[in-house]
Design an enzyme around this catalytic site. Structure first.
Site, mmCIF file in Angstrom:
data_model
loop_
_atom_site.group_PDB
_atom_site.id
_atom_site.type_symbol
_atom_site.label_atom_id
_atom_site.label_comp_id
_atom_site.label_asym_id
_atom_site.label_seq_id
_atom_site.Cartn_x
_atom_site.Cartn_y
_atom_site.Cartn_z
ATOM 1 N N LYS A 102 -41.561 12.803 25.423
ATOM 2 C CA LYS A 102 -40.762 11.874 24.618
ATOM 3 C C LYS A 102 -41.703 10.799 24.073
ATOM 4 C CE LYS A 102 -36.828 11.840 24.412
ATOM 5 N NZ LYS A 102 -36.022 12.460 23.324
ATOM 6 N N GLU A 130 -47.018 18.922 33.873
ATOM 7 C CA GLU A 130 -48.314 18.389 34.296
ATOM 8 C C GLU A 130 -48.337 16.914 33.889
ATOM 9 O OE1 GLU A 130 -50.409 22.588 33.019
ATOM 10 O OE2 GLU A 130 -50.196 20.949 31.589
ATOM 11 N N GLN A 149 -38.950 17.196 25.575
ATOM 12 C CA GLN A 149 -38.055 17.877 24.646
ATOM 13 C C GLN A 149 -38.596 19.261 24.350
ATOM 14 O OE1 GLN A 149 -37.935 15.020 21.512
ATOM 15 N NE2 GLN A 149 -40.093 15.226 21.023
#
Length: 192
Positions: A102, A130, A149
């Site tokens: 994001k 990660e 996303q």
């Protein structure tokens, strides 16, 4: 071609794309928001200070930590941990997905993948993240927070061999929690 919100909804309704649970308001113009699950794998270099051989199972390099309700996990500057999506994700034979962070979290220094942002056709499971803090200040991570996303692209034709096919040696199909590297499985009969 990247799928639009309309096409994503159609693919979800047909059961071709699977995102469970699908949070209310998570479908964006060309992506779907995913959330951080509560289990994390934290690297503890006090037990084993280095990776001595990628040919060996590395699961012992990490310890499982669980993010409690309403309390954050603190990701310190320079720290790298593994997390996973709260959502179970399934990709059909004619799509690939990309997971990206994001932008609001990227602007404070949180990266959610180093190289593993690509999700193959046939994938099913929770995606391992990660997580890295590249900022100079600690970052708080909460269970259930929006963490990334997924966007989707259509292939030129359906894939002939899907992720998880026995002949591919897929190492992470069906995972339900953050999963440590299984690169050692790429060297089944090392002899030298």
């Amino acid at each position: 071609m990247v799928l639009s919100d309309r096409t994503i909804r159609e693919e979800l309704a047909r059961g071709r794309i699977i995102i469970e649970p699908l949070g209310k308001g998570c479908i964006q113009p060309a992506s779907v928001d995913v959330h951080l699950d509560r289990e994390l794998l934290v690297f503890r270099n006090s037990r084993k200070p280095f990776i001595d051989d990628i040919h060996q199972d590395m699961e012992g390099l990490t310890e499982l930590e669980v993010i409690p309700d309403e309390q954050p996990f603190i990701l310190h500057p320079g720290e790298f941990i593994l997390g996973s999506t709260l959502e179970d994700v399934g990709i059909p034979d004619d799509l690939v997905a990309r997971i990206e962070g994001k932008s609001s979290l990227g602007r404070i220094g949180l990266l959610i993948h180093s190289t593993a942002g690509y999700v193959d056709p046939g994938w099913r499971g929770h995606l391992t993240l990660e997580l890295s803090n590249v900022a100079r200040l600690p970052i708080t991570l909460y269970y259930g927070m929006k963490i990334g996303q997924l966007s989707f692209q259509r292939l030129t034709a359906p894939a002939e061999r899907l992720y998880g096919s026995p002949e591919l040696g897929s190492k992470y199909q069906g995972q339900t929690e953050p999963t440590a590297s299984r690169i050692y499985r790429d060297f089944p009969h090392r002899s030298y």
